[in-house]
Design a protein around this motif. Sequence first.
Motif, PDB file in Angstrom:
ATOM      1  N   ALA A  85      26.334  33.336  36.059  1.00 51.93           N
ATOM      2  CA  ALA A  85      26.916  32.002  35.239  1.00 51.93           C
ATOM      3  C   ALA A  85      28.273  32.649  34.435  1.00 51.93           C
ATOM      4  O   ALA A  85      29.016  31.947  34.214  1.00 51.93           O
ATOM      5  CB  ALA A  85      25.762  31.399  34.586  1.00 51.93           C
ATOM      6  N   VAL A  86      27.944  33.919  33.825  1.00 50.87           N
ATOM      7  CA  VAL A  86      28.860  34.478  32.903  1.00 50.87           C
ATOM      8  C   VAL A  86      30.058  34.638  33.566  1.00 50.87           C
ATOM      9  O   VAL A  86      31.332  34.336  33.337  1.00 50.87           O
ATOM     10  CB  VAL A  86      28.064  35.659  32.288  1.00 50.87           C
ATOM     11  CG1 VAL A  86      29.390  36.407  31.474  1.00 50.87           C
ATOM     12  CG2 VAL A  86      27.129  35.406  31.284  1.00 50.87           C
ATOM     13  N   VAL A  87      29.903  35.351  35.039  1.00 50.96           N
ATOM     14  CA  VAL A  87      31.328  35.621  35.696  1.00 50.96           C
ATOM     15  C   VAL A  87      31.651  34.196  36.137  1.00 50.96           C
ATOM     16  O   VAL A  87      32.913  34.237  36.393  1.00 50.96           O
ATOM     17  CB  VAL A  87      30.534  36.329  37.008  1.00 50.96           C
ATOM     18  CG1 VAL A  87      31.752  36.384  38.061  1.00 50.96           C
ATOM     19  CG2 VAL A  87      29.996  37.540  36.620  1.00 50.96           C
ATOM     20  N   MET A  88      31.047  33.234  36.594  1.00 47.70           N
ATOM     21  CA  MET A  88      31.646  31.792  36.854  1.00 47.70           C
ATOM     22  C   MET A  88      32.402  31.378  35.726  1.00 47.70           C
ATOM     23  O   MET A  88      33.577  31.020  36.084  1.00 47.70           O
ATOM     24  CB  MET A  88      30.397  30.968  37.008  1.00 47.70           C
ATOM     25  CG  MET A  88      30.904  29.570  37.288  1.00 47.70           C
ATOM     26  SD  MET A  88      29.795  28.122  36.882  1.00 47.70           S
ATOM     27  CE  MET A  88      29.597  28.308  35.075  1.00 47.70           C
ATOM     28  N   VAL A  89      32.070  31.495  34.761  1.00 47.79           N
ATOM     29  CA  VAL A  89      33.005  31.176  33.545  1.00 47.79           C
ATOM     30  C   VAL A  89      34.203  31.811  33.307  1.00 47.79           C
ATOM     31  O   VAL A  89      35.256  31.556  33.060  1.00 47.79           O
ATOM     32  CB  VAL A  89      32.211  31.059  32.037  1.00 47.79           C
ATOM     33  CG1 VAL A  89      33.219  30.857  30.951  1.00 47.79           C
ATOM     34  CG2 VAL A  89      31.018  30.264  32.067  1.00 47.79           C
ATOM     35  N   ALA A  90      33.900  33.375  33.614  1.00 43.85           N
ATOM     36  CA  ALA A  90      35.135  34.240  33.536  1.00 43.85           C
ATOM     37  C   ALA A  90      36.285  34.131  34.509  1.00 43.85           C
ATOM     38  O   ALA A  90      37.348  34.118  34.307  1.00 43.85           O
ATOM     39  CB  ALA A  90      34.577  35.580  33.592  1.00 43.85           C
ATOM     40  N   LYS A  91      35.889  33.571  35.645  1.00 43.64           N
ATOM     41  CA  LYS A  91      36.726  33.347  36.840  1.00 43.64           C
ATOM     42  C   LYS A  91      37.577  32.035  36.717  1.00 43.64           C
ATOM     43  O   LYS A  91      38.405  32.096  37.205  1.00 43.64           O
ATOM     44  CB  LYS A  91      36.018  33.380  38.121  1.00 43.64           C
ATOM     45  CG  LYS A  91      35.247  32.526  38.603  1.00 43.64           C
ATOM     46  CD  LYS A  91      34.516  32.923  39.844  1.00 43.64           C
ATOM     47  CE  LYS A  91      33.540  32.092  40.579  1.00 43.64           C
ATOM     48  NZ  LYS A  91      32.906  32.426  41.854  1.00 43.64           N
ATOM     49  N   LEU A  92      36.702  31.159  36.114  1.00 42.93           N
ATOM     50  CA  LEU A  92      37.384  29.671  35.689  1.00 42.93           C
ATOM     51  C   LEU A  92      38.664  29.969  34.811  1.00 42.93           C
ATOM     52  O   LEU A  92      39.174  29.008  34.463  1.00 42.93           O
ATOM     53  CB  LEU A  92      36.436  28.871  35.387  1.00 42.93           C
ATOM     54  CG  LEU A  92      35.477  28.333  36.483  1.00 42.93           C
ATOM     55  CD1 LEU A  92      34.348  27.280  35.924  1.00 42.93           C
ATOM     56  CD2 LEU A  92      36.035  27.880  37.683  1.00 42.93           C
ATOM     57  N   VAL A  93      38.734  30.832  33.996  1.00 46.62           N
ATOM     58  CA  VAL A  93      39.800  30.949  33.001  1.00 46.62           C
ATOM     59  C   VAL A  93      41.146  31.150  33.645  1.00 46.62           C
ATOM     60  O   VAL A  93      41.791  30.353  33.370  1.00 46.62           O
ATOM     61  CB  VAL A  93      39.380  32.289  31.996  1.00 46.62           C
ATOM     62  CG1 VAL A  93      40.693  32.428  31.303  1.00 46.62           C
ATOM     63  CG2 VAL A  93      38.159  31.952  31.201  1.00 46.62           C
ATOM     64  N   PRO A  94      41.283  32.091  34.649  1.00 45.29           N
ATOM     65  CA  PRO A  94      42.784  32.539  35.101  1.00 45.29           C
ATOM     66  C   PRO A  94      43.025  31.006  35.934  1.00 45.29           C
ATOM     67  O   PRO A  94      44.076  30.475  36.045  1.00 45.29           O
ATOM     68  CB  PRO A  94      42.518  33.516  35.967  1.00 45.29           C
ATOM     69  CG  PRO A  94      41.103  33.656  36.460  1.00 45.29           C
ATOM     70  CD  PRO A  94      40.473  33.274  34.816  1.00 45.29           C
ATOM     71  N   ILE A  95      41.882  30.276  36.637  1.00 49.24           N
ATOM     72  CA  ILE A  95      42.031  29.203  37.393  1.00 49.24           C
ATOM     73  C   ILE A  95      42.560  28.034  36.220  1.00 49.24           C
ATOM     74  O   ILE A  95      43.445  27.059  36.666  1.00 49.24           O
ATOM     75  CB  ILE A  95      40.868  28.724  38.201  1.00 49.24           C
ATOM     76  CG1 ILE A  95      40.670  29.672  39.120  1.00 49.24           C
ATOM     77  CG2 ILE A  95      41.078  27.267  38.820  1.00 49.24           C
ATOM     78  CD1 ILE A  95      39.305  29.614  39.987  1.00 49.24           C
ATOM     79  N   SER A  96      41.992  28.003  35.325  1.00 47.15           N
ATOM     80  CA  SER A  96      42.141  26.962  34.297  1.00 47.15           C
ATOM     81  C   SER A  96      43.913  26.971  33.828  1.00 47.15           C
ATOM     82  O   SER A  96      44.483  26.146  33.507  1.00 47.15           O
ATOM     83  CB  SER A  96      41.335  26.825  33.181  1.00 47.15           C
ATOM     84  OG  SER A  96      40.212  26.739  33.441  1.00 47.15           O
ATOM     85  N   ILE A  97      44.140  28.293  33.286  1.00 50.00           N
ATOM     86  CA  ILE A  97      45.508  28.670  33.002  1.00 50.00           C
ATOM     87  C   ILE A  97      46.342  28.236  34.206  1.00 50.00           C
ATOM     88  O   ILE A  97      47.754  27.735  33.599  1.00 50.00           O
ATOM     89  CB  ILE A  97      45.482  30.119  32.764  1.00 50.00           C
ATOM     90  CG1 ILE A  97      44.692  30.425  31.434  1.00 50.00           C
ATOM     91  CG2 ILE A  97      47.012  30.781  32.267  1.00 50.00           C
ATOM     92  CD1 ILE A  97      44.566  32.109  30.937  1.00 50.00           C
ATOM     93  N   PHE A  98      46.291  28.590  35.312  1.00 44.68           N
ATOM     94  CA  PHE A  98      47.151  28.252  36.433  1.00 44.68           C
ATOM     95  C   PHE A  98      47.351  26.716  36.369  1.00 44.68           C
ATOM     96  O   PHE A  98      48.390  26.185  36.407  1.00 44.68           O
ATOM     97  CB  PHE A  98      46.475  28.623  37.625  1.00 44.68           C
ATOM     98  CG  PHE A  98      47.065  28.195  39.012  1.00 44.68           C
ATOM     99  CD1 PHE A  98      48.462  29.075  39.356  1.00 44.68           C
ATOM    100  CD2 PHE A  98      46.759  27.096  39.666  1.00 44.68           C
ATOM    101  CE1 PHE A  98      49.003  28.529  40.464  1.00 44.68           C
ATOM    102  CE2 PHE A  98      47.556  26.704  40.846  1.00 44.68           C
ATOM    103  CZ  PHE A  98      48.601  27.211  41.290  1.00 44.68           C
ATOM    104  N   ILE A  99      46.278  25.957  36.238  1.00 43.48           N
ATOM    105  CA  ILE A  99      46.514  24.390  36.257  1.00 43.48           C
ATOM    106  C   ILE A  99      47.400  23.946  35.252  1.00 43.48           C
ATOM    107  O   ILE A  99      48.081  23.305  35.398  1.00 43.48           O
ATOM    108  CB  ILE A  99      45.019  23.688  36.075  1.00 43.48           C
ATOM    109  CG1 ILE A  99      44.346  24.111  37.948  1.00 43.48           C
ATOM    110  CG2 ILE A  99      45.307  22.325  36.257  1.00 43.48           C
ATOM    111  CD1 ILE A  99      42.808  23.517  37.651  1.00 43.48           C
ATOM    112  N   ILE A 100      47.103  24.427  34.061  1.00 35.98           N
ATOM    113  CA  ILE A 100      47.671  24.189  32.819  1.00 35.98           C
ATOM    114  C   ILE A 100      49.141  24.464  33.100  1.00 35.98           C
ATOM    115  O   ILE A 100      50.346  23.542  32.829  1.00 35.98           O
ATOM    116  CB  ILE A 100      47.210  24.701  31.534  1.00 35.98           C
ATOM    117  CG1 ILE A 100      45.751  24.316  31.153  1.00 35.98           C
ATOM    118  CG2 ILE A 100      48.163  24.636  30.412  1.00 35.98           C
ATOM    119  CD1 ILE A 100      45.218  25.245  30.122  1.00 35.98           C
TER     120      ILE A 100
END
Length: 475
Positions: A158-173
Motif C-alpha cells: 500500500a505504501v509503494v502504491m502511494v509512492a508510484k502514484l505520485v509521478p503518475i499524478s505529476i504527469f497528469i497535472i
Amino acid sequence: MKSLESSENKIGLFPLVGIIIGAIVGAGIFNLMKEMASTASVGVTIIGWIIAGTGMGSLALCMESLNSKRPDLNAGIFSYAQEGFGDYIGFNSIWGYWVSVIIGNVAFGTLLFSALGYFFPVFGNGQNIASIIGASIMLWVLHFMIIRGLDKAALLNAVVMVAKLVPISIFIICIIAGFNKQIFFHDFWGTLASNGQASGSIMTQLKGTVLATVWVFIGVEGAVVFSGRAKKRSDVGKATILGFGAVALIYAAVTVLSFGVMTQDQLRHLPNPAMAYVLEHVIGKPGAILVNLGVIIAIFGAWIANTLLAEEVAYQASLKQLFPKVFKKENKHDMPVNSTFITNLIVQVLLLSFLVTDQAYSLLSKLSSATILLPYTCVALYQLKVDFQTKESPLSKNVIVGVIATLYMFWLIYASGIMYIVLTILSLVPGTIMYAYVRKKYKHKVFNKYEIVIFVIFLIMFAYGVWQLPTIIKM
C-alpha cells in the motif's frame, strides 16, 4: 494465541485496494499511450476506453455481487469456476491464472533492472548477467519479506502504491497544463494520411484498442483472491469497485490527455518508456528522470502484489484439493510458506534461463497473456448461472452486468484471435498432469463424462499448437 495471530494478520480495506492497484498499475501504464497511438486515433481511443471500462467494470461488479451472494466461496475467482462448472474447469482456471502471474513476475524482474539501466548502464536491457543476479537477489528479499506476515506485506504494498502514484499524478497535472486542443482534435478519427499513416477504419482501430487494453486490468480480482483473509467480508466488494474505478480513471487520463501534447504519429514512434518522453516534451529532462523513477517504483509494487496473488491462489487451490497438499503448509505468521517458495523458485528458474536464451521468454510471455481470459470468463458465466438459479429478473442489475461482462469476454476472445486460444490450450494441457496426480491422491475420479470431451478437445488443439509453435514464437 493462534486465533489472535490470525486476526492480526487479516487485512483491511485500504491494503485490499492497494493490492488491486499494485497488481494492475505496473510498468505497462508508462508505455500505454504509445501502444494506444500505434493502433488508434484519439477518438477511437476514447471509445475503446469506454468499452473496456464498461466491460471490465461489469466484471468487477460481478465479483462484488458473487462475493455478497456466495460468501462461502472465499478461494478467489477460480472458486467460481469450480463451483459453477466442475473441478476440471476450476483447476484449469486456477492453473492458467497461476501461470499468468508467475510469468508476469519474471517480466517484473527483467523490467525493473531494465529501468535501473537508465541510471546504471551496467544493467543494460535487464537480461544480462548483472540484471539477472540483481533480480534474483530482489526476488528472495521480497520472498522473506512476504513470509513474515500478510499484514506487513500488504502494508508495504500500500505504501509503494502511494509512492508510484505520485509521478503518475505529476504527469497528469503537467499534460493538462500543456494541453493543446489543436493537436488533440487534429485527425480525431485517424483517417488522414498526413498524420504519418492512416489508422484504418474505426472498427479496425477499435479492435486494435482491445488488444492494447485487454491485459491492463489484470489484478482487478486481487481483493477477491484474498477474501478469505479480509477483516470484513464487505471490504472485498468495496475494494474491488474502488480499485477498478481508480485505475480506469488513471489509464484513461494518461492515454487520452497525451494526445493533447503530441500527435498520434509522434506518440507511436516514442522510445520506451513513452511516458518519460511525453513528460520530457512538456517540462524537459527532469520529466524523463521522474518517470523512470516512477517505473522502478511501479514495477517493485506490482512485483509485491503479484507475488501475494500467486502464492495465495496456489494455497487456496490446495485447500480445495486442486493442487498438491504441499502447498497448504503455513508458517507461524499464517503465511503459505511452501506455496510462496515454490512460486518464487519457478520465477528464479525462468530468470536464470535468460543466461542461456531469451527466446523461451518470448513464448512464455505470450502464454501468460493468453491464460487470464479463462478465469475471467468463468466469473461472468457463473454470475449468470447464479442469477438463473435465484430467478432474478432479466432487467435486474446483476443480470445486466452479467450479460455485459460475458459479452465483453467473448469479444476479447474474438478480438484476440485464434492463436491466443491455442496459446491458452498450450499452457493448460501440461497442468492436467498435476490435476490427474492430485485427483488420484485424493482417490477421486479424474474426469467426468463431459470433462473427458473437454480434455479431448484440449488435446487436439494442443497438438495443433505444438505444430504451429515456430509461427507462434515469431508473432
